[in-house]
Design a protein around this motif. Structure first.
Motif, PDB file in Angstrom:
ATOM      1  N   VAL A  44       0.837  -1.202   0.000  1.00 47.07           N
ATOM      2  CA  VAL A  44       0.000   0.000   0.000  1.00 47.07           C
ATOM      3  C   VAL A  44       0.870   1.250   0.000  1.00 47.07           C
ATOM      4  N   SER A  45       1.937   1.241   0.793  1.00 44.12           N
ATOM      5  CA  SER A  45       2.831   2.399   0.857  1.00 44.12           C
ATOM      6  C   SER A  45       3.489   2.663  -0.498  1.00 44.12           C
ATOM      7  N   GLU A  46       3.956   1.622  -1.150  1.00 45.58           N
ATOM      8  CA  GLU A  46       4.594   1.783  -2.461  1.00 45.58           C
ATOM      9  C   GLU A  46       3.595   2.273  -3.502  1.00 45.58           C
ATOM     10  N   TYR A  47       2.385   1.738  -3.482  1.00 43.65           N
ATOM     11  CA  TYR A  47       1.358   2.160  -4.422  1.00 43.65           C
ATOM     12  C   TYR A  47       0.999   3.632  -4.194  1.00 43.65           C
ATOM     13  N   SER A  48       0.846   4.012  -2.939  1.00 42.58           N
ATOM     14  CA  SER A  48       0.520   5.393  -2.607  1.00 42.58           C
ATOM     15  C   SER A  48       1.615   6.346  -3.081  1.00 42.58           C
ATOM     16  N   LEU A  49       2.854   5.968  -2.878  1.00 41.17           N
ATOM     17  CA  LEU A  49       3.977   6.792  -3.324  1.00 41.17           C
ATOM     18  C   LEU A  49       3.996   6.918  -4.843  1.00 41.17           C
ATOM     19  N   ARG A  50       3.736   5.821  -5.548  1.00 38.76           N
ATOM     20  CA  ARG A  50       3.710   5.860  -7.016  1.00 38.76           C
ATOM     21  C   ARG A  50       2.601   6.772  -7.529  1.00 38.76           C
ATOM     22  N   ARG A  52       1.251   9.292  -5.920  1.00 39.17           N
ATOM     23  CA  ARG A  52       1.612  10.672  -5.584  1.00 39.17           C
ATOM     24  C   ARG A  52       2.615  11.237  -6.594  1.00 39.17           C
ATOM     25  N   ARG A  53       3.595  10.433  -6.977  1.00 37.32           N
ATOM     26  CA  ARG A  53       4.585  10.888  -7.965  1.00 37.32           C
ATOM     27  C   ARG A  53       3.938  11.173  -9.317  1.00 37.32           C
ATOM     28  N   GLU A  54       3.050  10.296  -9.746  1.00 35.17           N
ATOM     29  CA  GLU A  54       2.357  10.505 -11.022  1.00 35.17           C
ATOM     30  C   GLU A  54       1.496  11.758 -10.978  1.00 35.17           C
ATOM     31  N   LEU A  55       0.845  11.986  -9.871  1.00 38.51           N
ATOM     32  CA  LEU A  55       0.019  13.178  -9.718  1.00 38.51           C
ATOM     33  C   LEU A  55       0.868  14.445  -9.757  1.00 38.51           C
ATOM     34  N   GLN A  56       2.024  14.425  -9.097  1.00 39.03           N
ATOM     35  CA  GLN A  56       2.903  15.589  -9.121  1.00 39.03           C
ATOM     36  C   GLN A  56       3.410  15.875 -10.534  1.00 39.03           C
ATOM     37  N   LYS A  57       3.734  14.838 -11.284  1.00 37.93           N
ATOM     38  CA  LYS A  57       4.171  15.029 -12.676  1.00 37.93           C
ATOM     39  C   LYS A  57       3.051  15.653 -13.496  1.00 37.93           C
TER      40      LYS A  57
END
Length: 89
Positions: A44-50, A52-57
């Motif tokens: 879940v943590s890795e998915y959430s981080l991924r 978040r990164r896509e959203l920031q891009k």
């Protein structure tokens, strides 16, 4: 959290103002992503981080995102300044 379903559901109900049916459904859906100690699982943590990164891009590609954010911050600060002396509330 996982060990105390009946204790967690009332907390969800009061915190998020939900009825028992919705709080139970949310609990059943989200509990799968937590470990026994209540922490998020690694998946879940890795998915959430991924995400978040896509959203920031994506946000960075918007031409006026920064100006909109700064205008919103200025407006919120201005509203706070105007309302801080309002004694009606």
């Amino acid at each position: 959290m996982r060990a105390n379903r009946e204790g967690t559901i009332p907390v969800l109900m009061s915190t998020y103002r939900l009825d028992r049916e919705i709080a139970s459904a949310l609990y059943d859906f989200f509990v799968k992503g937590f470990n026994d100690d209540g922490s998020c699982s690694r998946t879940v943590s890795e998915y959430s981080l991924r995400i978040r990164r896509e959203l920031q891009k994506w946000i960075a590609t918007l031409p006026s995102a920064k100006s909109r954010i700064s205008r919103f911050s200025e407006r919120r600060r201005g509203n706070w300044e105007l309302n801080k002396f309002d004694i009606r509330s």
